[in-house]
Design a protein around this motif. Sequence first.
Motif, PDB file in Angstrom:
ATOM      1  N   ALA A  63       0.830  -1.208   0.000  1.00  0.00           N
ATOM      2  CA  ALA A  63       0.000   0.000   0.000  1.00  0.00           C
ATOM      3  C   ALA A  63       0.860   1.252   0.000  1.00  0.00           C
ATOM      4  O   ALA A  63       0.573   2.222  -0.718  1.00  0.00           O
ATOM      5  N   LEU A  67       0.677   3.963  -3.060  1.00  0.00           N
ATOM      6  CA  LEU A  67       0.271   5.335  -2.769  1.00  0.00           C
ATOM      7  C   LEU A  67       1.385   6.326  -3.101  1.00  0.00           C
ATOM      8  O   LEU A  67       1.113   7.449  -3.522  1.00  0.00           O
ATOM      9  N   GLU A  70       1.165   7.367  -6.713  1.00  0.00           N
ATOM     10  CA  GLU A  70      -0.061   8.005  -7.184  1.00  0.00           C
ATOM     11  C   GLU A  70       0.155   9.513  -7.269  1.00  0.00           C
ATOM     12  O   GLU A  70       0.886  10.088  -6.467  1.00  0.00           O
ATOM     13  N   GLN A 157     -12.096   4.367  -8.312  1.00  0.00           N
ATOM     14  CA  GLN A 157     -10.809   4.481  -7.626  1.00  0.00           C
ATOM     15  C   GLN A 157     -10.287   3.119  -7.195  1.00  0.00           C
ATOM     16  O   GLN A 157      -9.091   2.839  -7.284  1.00  0.00           O
ATOM     17  N   ARG A 158     -11.163   2.291  -6.743  1.00  0.00           N
ATOM     18  CA  ARG A 158     -10.772   0.924  -6.375  1.00  0.00           C
ATOM     19  C   ARG A 158     -10.250   0.183  -7.591  1.00  0.00           C
ATOM     20  O   ARG A 158      -9.243  -0.528  -7.527  1.00  0.00           O
ATOM     21  N   PHE A 161      -6.760   1.476  -8.468  1.00  0.00           N
ATOM     22  CA  PHE A 161      -5.767   1.059  -7.488  1.00  0.00           C
ATOM     23  C   PHE A 161      -5.395  -0.397  -7.681  1.00  0.00           C
ATOM     24  O   PHE A 161      -4.211  -0.763  -7.597  1.00  0.00           O
ATOM     25  N   GLN A 162      -6.387  -1.236  -7.936  1.00  0.00           N
ATOM     26  CA  GLN A 162      -6.111  -2.649  -8.136  1.00  0.00           C
ATOM     27  C   GLN A 162      -5.206  -2.878  -9.341  1.00  0.00           C
ATOM     28  O   GLN A 162      -4.360  -3.777  -9.346  1.00  0.00           O
ATOM     29  N   ARG A 164      -2.974  -0.754 -10.388  1.00  0.00           N
ATOM     30  CA  ARG A 164      -1.727  -0.011 -10.161  1.00  0.00           C
ATOM     31  C   ARG A 164      -1.606   1.198 -11.092  1.00  0.00           C
ATOM     32  O   ARG A 164      -0.515   1.531 -11.548  1.00  0.00           O
ATOM     33  N   TRP A 336      -3.263  -6.942  -3.760  1.00  0.00           N
ATOM     34  CA  TRP A 336      -4.571  -6.290  -3.860  1.00  0.00           C
ATOM     35  C   TRP A 336      -5.510  -7.009  -4.815  1.00  0.00           C
ATOM     36  O   TRP A 336      -6.551  -6.474  -5.195  1.00  0.00           O
ATOM     37  N   TYR A 697      -7.480   3.673  -0.709  1.00  0.00           N
ATOM     38  CA  TYR A 697      -7.347   4.109  -2.103  1.00  0.00           C
ATOM     39  C   TYR A 697      -8.332   5.210  -2.467  1.00  0.00           C
ATOM     40  O   TYR A 697      -8.363   5.662  -3.611  1.00  0.00           O
TER      41      TYR A 697
END
Length: 710
Positions: A63, A67, A70, A157-158, A161-162, A164, A336, A697
């Motif tokens: 994580a 992050l 990002e 957003q999920r 994030f998954q 990348r 993730w 996320y």
Amino acid sequence: MRAGSLAFAAGIVLVVSVLREPPGAFSVAAVAASGVVWGLLAPRGWRWPAAGLLGCAWALLSACWLLAHELAPSHDGTDACLEGQVVSVPEIESHRARFEFRPDGVLDGELLEPLPRRIRVDWYGATEEPAPGERWQLCLRLRAPDGFLNPEGFDYQRWLFQRRIGATAYVREAEQAERLSGGWRIDSVRTRIADAMAERLGDSRYLGLVQGLGVAVRDRIGDDQWEVLSVTGTAHLLAISGLHIGLVAGLAGTLAGGLWRVVPSLVRRVPALIAGTLAGALAAAGYAALAGFTLPTQRALLMVLVFAGALLLRRPLSPWHSLAVAAAAVLALDPWAPLGAGFWLSFGAVAIILAATTGRPMQRGPLPWLRIQVLVGVGMLPATAVWFGHLPLLSPLANLVAVPWVSVSVVPLILTGVALQPVVPEWSGGLWQGADAALGVLMRVLSALAEFLGAVEVPTPSVGAVALAAVGVALVLAPRAVPGRWLAGPLLALLLLGPGSSGGGPSGRVVVFDTGGGLTALACDGRQAVVYGGGPGGGLDAASVAVEPFLEARGLTLKAWLVPREQAPWDGAVAEARQRWDDAEWRGAGQDTTAEATEWSLGRLTLQETPLGDEEWGLDVEGEAGTVSLRPDLENDTKGLVVGAAGCDEDRQACSAAVELKDGRLLRSDEQGALTLIEDGDAWRVDSELQRRGRVYHQASPAALAPGML
């Protein structure tokens, strides 16, 4: 080792499920050190908690890394010229090209290191088509990962994030875009094969399916085809999945082992089992490469490699032990993965097959095959209801037909054609045409089955209903001597009869959606709902991103829609919504403000239409907890709780739905996600979607994350 693998996987799943705030370096180090110390000091047999702690530490470290790569919200909207590489197969549409871009350096602009590892780029009106592996110089308008956060809505957003993806962007100055050099990536090979398939198959309806099975390029699969596959529970067959990678590994291993035995000198040096296992693993890796090593194919390949490794090392791993090691290996590679349905469906299906076959005598013939298909179809019902909101009752029958057909008549033809393409392109074209014809037969059969019964749409089940349905699945898989197996049917029926969120909830509520601008709110109690507003229009209109998912998931019927003002962004979704819900009552802007106001009753709520003058309309929601006033904006003189649009006069980019509390505080949906006003005794309680299910996320302001703010 089995307990350690399960504990490691469980630790990762725990962090992925509950982590809300970015972890600090001290937290990661403390958890990792705790795991190491426990592993060193604990007696043999009690070291598995150390694996769980190390799994938690690995997920926390992952994580932190994601992050850090990002784009920060403070840099949202930044313009920068970047140099980098195209790292995906572009999706070429009539008005844009979409691809993933990995930047290597900043040529112009102010961006802090580290740069996002992947940027999802839209190039509208692209003058050139980028190809995988090419290096480009692009001037981009960068956006931090962001998306709508609505109950039952898609969590963008999920999804980013998954995968990348650390930022999204669009090309601003196309004239400055410059192709710097070509490059080779496996995606380049995939693109050339997909182009060859398109050339050979022309305008075939099933071209997208052939490309999807061959090289995992699925942008030409039509919506109607996806609908048929979803309804019949066969979507997993027509995308490169664990089934196909396992099939390729098995076929290649069997063929190589058989040929190896023909030469005795080879068998004396290397046993045929070892040679076949190696050949199967290599074939699985090659097929995963054709799919671009996407995360689902990585998971499937790891599962194959774990089983192959056990054979090569001659370690007597049980099937359940191998599954546990495979799960730990998959999560070590991609912590993730549990954010997506694929992880749960793939491992769940394998677990059901093992439960149905392990420790039982092997049987031959079609009946055992039918039994396994039925058990997998029934066993996956809870997961399917949670992730997709429908129950594909045709799945056992459809898969009974589709699995052998695709495995024997489609995949071998496609892959043989891929192998022959560089040598004998004419033969590869003929093989792909044969696969195309076989897919045409299958899709016609599946379409007929879908029309015959179809899938049952279900409201999102509650956690309790899913847990009880899982107990029902366990009873179905249990030996016949287990008492109470008859309860399996009623427990599974809770997915249909006992959804906890049906009707919007146990009390009256007003949901203020997060739609990116303007105002869209919904009042409901019981089985009916009334919508106020219209929000923005365009491709991501309020009807599609918020209202429709909520109505379908909660099993609600739209009774009426009140348009507050004939002006964007208050009526942007109205035209589209009228076509979807033409049987609803349409009121508000455009009608005579001197006409008698309409009143609706929704359970314990009374909704009163209120003319405001100048062709504007308001809506007052009266319940036992008092009145909530819905207005086009918050400048109206009202008392109590007020719902309206805020910031629309100053800057349309800052226009957002908001709730003004009695003490004057303002809660905005663009900061908090959707806001839900719920009757709680003699007062309205305001819940934020960000507070309810926000995770690490989800980008948000510090105030939005402050505990107890609402």
